[in-house]
Motif scaffolding. Structure first.
Motif, PDB file in Angstrom:
ATOM      1  N   PRO A   1       0.824  -1.219   0.000  1.00 48.60           N
ATOM      2  CA  PRO A   1       0.000   0.000   0.000  1.00 48.60           C
ATOM      3  C   PRO A   1       0.852   1.261   0.000  1.00 48.60           C
ATOM      4  N   HIS A   2       2.043   1.203   0.639  1.00 51.78           N
ATOM      5  CA  HIS A   2       2.954   2.357   0.632  1.00 51.78           C
ATOM      6  C   HIS A   2       3.387   2.701  -0.781  1.00 51.78           C
ATOM      7  N   ALA A   3       3.778   1.659  -1.521  1.00 49.87           N
ATOM      8  CA  ALA A   3       4.245   1.889  -2.900  1.00 49.87           C
ATOM      9  C   ALA A   3       3.109   2.476  -3.736  1.00 49.87           C
ATOM     10  N   ILE A   4       1.892   1.981  -3.516  1.00 50.19           N
ATOM     11  CA  ILE A   4       0.743   2.504  -4.268  1.00 50.19           C
ATOM     12  C   ILE A   4       0.530   3.976  -3.904  1.00 50.19           C
ATOM     13  N   SER A   5       0.547   4.258  -2.608  1.00 52.80           N
ATOM     14  CA  SER A   5       0.296   5.633  -2.160  1.00 52.80           C
ATOM     15  C   SER A   5       1.352   6.585  -2.726  1.00 52.80           C
ATOM     16  N   ASP A   6       2.616   6.167  -2.667  1.00 47.65           N
ATOM     17  CA  ASP A   6       3.703   7.028  -3.167  1.00 47.65           C
ATOM     18  C   ASP A   6       3.582   7.265  -4.666  1.00 47.65           C
ATOM     19  N   ALA A   7       3.017   6.300  -5.382  1.00 53.41           N
ATOM     20  CA  ALA A   7       2.958   6.408  -6.852  1.00 53.41           C
ATOM     21  C   ALA A   7       1.799   7.297  -7.318  1.00 53.41           C
ATOM     22  N   ILE A   8       0.846   7.540  -6.444  1.00 49.46           N
ATOM     23  CA  ILE A   8      -0.332   8.338  -6.859  1.00 49.46           C
ATOM     24  C   ILE A   8       0.096   9.783  -7.144  1.00 49.46           C
ATOM     25  N   SER A   9      -0.252  10.255  -8.350  1.00 51.18           N
ATOM     26  CA  SER A   9       0.125  11.620  -8.749  1.00 51.18           C
ATOM     27  C   SER A   9      -1.152  12.454  -8.896  1.00 51.18           C
ATOM     28  N   ALA A  10      -0.982  13.713  -9.263  1.00 49.73           N
ATOM     29  CA  ALA A  10      -2.138  14.599  -9.435  1.00 49.73           C
ATOM     30  C   ALA A  10      -3.042  14.114 -10.572  1.00 49.73           C
ATOM     31  N   GLU A  11      -2.461  13.332 -11.510  1.00 51.99           N
ATOM     32  CA  GLU A  11      -3.267  12.852 -12.664  1.00 51.99           C
ATOM     33  C   GLU A  11      -3.956  11.518 -12.370  1.00 51.99           C
ATOM     34  N   THR A  12      -3.559  10.854 -11.282  1.00 51.38           N
ATOM     35  CA  THR A  12      -4.098   9.506 -11.028  1.00 51.38           C
ATOM     36  C   THR A  12      -5.577   9.588 -10.656  1.00 51.38           C
ATOM     37  N   ARG A  13      -6.391   8.842 -11.391  1.00 44.13           N
ATOM     38  CA  ARG A  13      -7.828   8.829 -11.103  1.00 44.13           C
ATOM     39  C   ARG A  13      -8.307   7.448 -10.663  1.00 44.13           C
TER      40      ARG A  13
ATOM     41  N   VAL B   1      -6.966   3.316  -9.487  1.00 43.98           N
ATOM     42  CA  VAL B   1      -5.886   2.373  -9.137  1.00 43.98           C
ATOM     43  C   VAL B   1      -6.456   0.961  -9.167  1.00 43.98           C
ATOM     44  N   VAL B   2      -5.782   0.080  -9.890  1.00 43.73           N
ATOM     45  CA  VAL B   2      -6.151  -1.344  -9.863  1.00 43.73           C
ATOM     46  C   VAL B   2      -5.316  -2.004  -8.767  1.00 43.73           C
ATOM     47  N   VAL B   3      -6.012  -2.504  -7.754  1.00 44.73           N
ATOM     48  CA  VAL B   3      -5.330  -3.117  -6.605  1.00 44.73           C
ATOM     49  C   VAL B   3      -5.415  -4.633  -6.760  1.00 44.73           C
ATOM     50  N   PRO B   4      -4.276  -5.300  -6.950  1.00 42.20           N
ATOM     51  CA  PRO B   4      -4.331  -6.749  -7.214  1.00 42.20           C
ATOM     52  C   PRO B   4      -4.352  -7.564  -5.925  1.00 42.20           C
ATOM     53  N   HIS B   5      -4.816  -8.793  -6.049  1.00 41.04           N
ATOM     54  CA  HIS B   5      -4.646  -9.792  -4.987  1.00 41.04           C
ATOM     55  C   HIS B   5      -4.117 -11.035  -5.704  1.00 41.04           C
ATOM     56  N   ASN B   6      -2.929 -10.891  -6.295  1.00 37.44           N
ATOM     57  CA  ASN B   6      -2.409 -11.972  -7.141  1.00 37.44           C
ATOM     58  C   ASN B   6      -2.267 -13.277  -6.370  1.00 37.44           C
ATOM     59  N   PHE B   7      -2.659 -14.359  -6.986  1.00 39.58           N
ATOM     60  CA  PHE B   7      -2.622 -15.715  -6.426  1.00 39.58           C
ATOM     61  C   PHE B   7      -3.531 -15.865  -5.211  1.00 39.58           C
ATOM     62  N   GLY B   8      -4.317 -14.824  -4.890  1.00 38.16           N
ATOM     63  CA  GLY B   8      -5.150 -14.886  -3.679  1.00 38.16           C
ATOM     64  C   GLY B   8      -4.474 -14.247  -2.477  1.00 38.16           C
ATOM     65  N   LEU B   9      -3.231 -13.771  -2.665  1.00 32.24           N
ATOM     66  CA  LEU B   9      -2.536 -13.046  -1.584  1.00 32.24           C
ATOM     67  C   LEU B   9      -3.181 -11.666  -1.471  1.00 32.24           C
ATOM     68  N   VAL B  10      -3.482 -11.260  -0.259  1.00 25.56           N
ATOM     69  CA  VAL B  10      -4.313 -10.058  -0.094  1.00 25.56           C
ATOM     70  C   VAL B  10      -3.462  -8.788   0.005  1.00 25.56           C
ATOM     71  N   THR B  11      -3.816  -7.780  -0.786  1.00 26.56           N
ATOM     72  CA  THR B  11      -3.230  -6.448  -0.598  1.00 26.56           C
ATOM     73  C   THR B  11      -4.039  -5.749   0.479  1.00 26.56           C
ATOM     74  N   GLU B  12      -3.392  -5.520   1.609  1.00 28.26           N
ATOM     75  CA  GLU B  12      -4.082  -4.877   2.744  1.00 28.26           C
ATOM     76  C   GLU B  12      -4.022  -3.352   2.571  1.00 28.26           C
ATOM     77  N   GLY B  13      -4.640  -2.633   3.474  1.00 25.44           N
ATOM     78  CA  GLY B  13      -4.445  -1.183   3.562  1.00 25.44           C
ATOM     79  C   GLY B  13      -5.345  -0.358   2.676  1.00 25.44           C
ATOM     80  N   LEU B  14      -6.415  -0.962   2.163  1.00 30.34           N
ATOM     81  CA  LEU B  14      -7.282  -0.186   1.261  1.00 30.34           C
ATOM     82  C   LEU B  14      -8.033   0.942   1.973  1.00 30.34           C
ATOM     83  N   ASP B  15      -8.413   0.704   3.223  1.00 29.65           N
ATOM     84  CA  ASP B  15      -9.130   1.768   3.952  1.00 29.65           C
ATOM     85  C   ASP B  15      -8.258   3.015   4.051  1.00 29.65           C
ATOM     86  N   ALA B  16      -6.995   2.809   4.425  1.00 29.31           N
ATOM     87  CA  ALA B  16      -6.089   3.953   4.594  1.00 29.31           C
ATOM     88  C   ALA B  16      -5.841   4.632   3.250  1.00 29.31           C
ATOM     89  N   LEU B  17      -5.692   3.830   2.189  1.00 36.19           N
ATOM     90  CA  LEU B  17      -5.474   4.424   0.861  1.00 36.19           C
ATOM     91  C   LEU B  17      -6.677   5.277   0.452  1.00 36.19           C
TER      92      LEU B  17
END
Ligand SMILES: Cc1ncc(COP(=O)(O)O)c(C=O)c1O
Length: 437
Positions: free
Chosen positions: A110-122, A124-140
């Protein structure tokens, strides 16, 4: 062979689905939609959040189109994904940027996603590849209130986050895939789940004002009762999908020599007759566009229903098998495991091996033991050789490393290893261990 396809499907589900469809007709889609919603922990009143589609990519396309993003808006994608995901944005005229996955995961943090968000970002595709969960969506979501987050839950039916919420209910929206190799398969198919009330309204308005130009038969994204029309697949398309599904299911029952013989025998005629339903090479190369208004046929939905009803059993089996691999593969220097939270229901059991040669040798040895070892995703934009829309070499070093060295072991109904196969897996792992990175 013990492998990755049709992992929740039993032979008897096929006549069961046919009978259900004959009895219920269009109502089969409604039944599947309700059962799938239940499997996500949604109550019956929330079943309207689920919309059925002919593919996962069609679900992603429809949701993104409903956002009416200005041309040139930026979408963030995981630096380890399937080609059809970036292709959706290429076809919608949107710019994409990739966020690298973590070294010890197949998803970005989630940190990498947050850092990558720019003024143009509208979006974000958040993956859960192989069923591994990307946490932190509430904070994002709280930190970036102008950005829409859609979960790519194609691999993650049944996974839950750290506090027990189902994947697919965490973002503004989520999409699932029901393609042959996914945890639940309808042959080819997909679903969109929209939780965010304003997004739901916008989506409903979009679908009713963007009816397909030519609509010989229609199904509703909602499943038949109401809502905007999608194009129903033709009988010949459904027939091909069913035939391909049966073939995949058969490959899971045959021993290796019989499978090799049958594959050799059927390859030429099946190509000649064009009976295999799969993503065409031209689409993978980015030269053609799929039919994003494809709906799910009610017969396909009935096949999904047979599996969705058994969701507890399907998820429990995958969890138990993943734990068994954990126990079997302890203390192996040189093999790396992604960080896995207890709530994950894995589609495949993914590992990183020391290098590509070791990985390929392990796959050959597994095949000799009657086990299909997977090399998914074999590129940052899978499959290798695909149109890597918006990707340049070196953008995502961890994703590139994962693509070179990943090995996935099968899970699901058709991956129940015999005692000798379990012993073979351990022996192969010991033989192909190697240096600690
Ligand atoms: C991670 C991921 N996302 C999206 C998709 C697309 O799903 P579909 O093939 O149903 O369009 C796939 C697989 O095919 C996938 O693996």
């Amino acid at each position: 062979m013990k492998g990755h396809v049709a992992g929740a499907l039993r032979w008897r589900d096929l006549p069961g689905a046919l009978l259900h469809w004959l009895r219920r007709g269009l109502g089969s889609a409604e039944d599947f939609r309700a059962a799938f919603a239940r499997s996500l922990g949604l109550d019956p009143a929330q079943a309207g959040e689920v919309h059925l589609f002919g593919t996962g990519r069609a679900a992603l396309h429809a949701f993104t189109a409903s956002l009416d993003l200005p041309i040139g808006s930026e979408v963030l994608l995981p630096g380890y994904t399937c080609v059809v995901v970036p292709n959706v944005f290429m076809h919608l005229g949107l710019a994409v940027r990739y966020v690298d996955i973590a070294r010890d995961d197949f998803n970005p943090t989630p940190h990498a996603i947050s850092d990558a968000i720019s003024a143009e970002t509208r979006l974000v595709v958040v993956p859960h590849n192989f069923g591994l969960v990307t946490e932190g969506l509430d904070a994002l979501r709280a930190k970036h209130p102008d950005v829409v987050f859609i979960e790519d839950a194609a691999h993650a039916w049944g996974s839950t986050d750290a506090i027990g919420r189902m994947v697919g209910t965490l973002g503004h929206a989520a999409f699932f895939s029901f393609e042959y190799s996914k945890p639940l398969t309808t042959g080819i198919g997909g679903a969109l789940v929209i939780h965010h009330p304003a997004s739901r309204e916008r989506f409903a308005a979009h679908m009713t004002t963007h009816e397909p130009a030519n609509k010989p038969t229609e199904v509703a994204a909602h499943g038949g009762a109401h809502g905007a029309a999608l194009r129903s697949p033709s009988t010949s398309t459904v027939f091909k999908q069913l035939l391909t599904l049966c073939w995949h299911r058969l490959t899971m029952s045959l021993p290796r020599p019989a499978l090799q013989m049958l594959t050799a025998l059927l390859r030429a005629p099946s190509r000649m007759l064009g009976v295999v339903a799969k993503t065409p090479d031209s689409e993978v190369a980015g030269e053609t566009e799929p039919d994003y208004r494809a709906g799910l046929h009610p017969l396909s939905a009935a096949i999904g229903l047979m599996q969705a009803r058994r969701f507890d059993e399907v998820h429990a089996l995958r969890r138990a098998q993943a734990s068994d691999y954990d126990a079997l593969l302890t203390s192996l220097p040189g093999w790396e495991w992604p960080v896995r939270a207890p709530g994950a229901v894995l589609l495949r059991y993914p590992l990183l091996l020391p290098d590509a040669a070791t990985r390929d040798a392990a796959i050959a040895a597994l095949e000799d033991a009657g086990i299909v070892g997977g090399t998914w995703f074999d590129d940052v934009v899978h499959p290798r050789g695909s149109r890597r829309f918006g990707y340049s070499d070196g953008d995502c070093p961890n994703g590139e490393r994962a693509a070179r060295t990943v090995l996935n072991l099968p899970l699901g109904r058709h991956a129940r290893l015999s005692p000798s196969q379990r012993a073979a897996v351990r022996a192969i792992a010991e033989r192909h261990g190697g240096r600690t990175p």
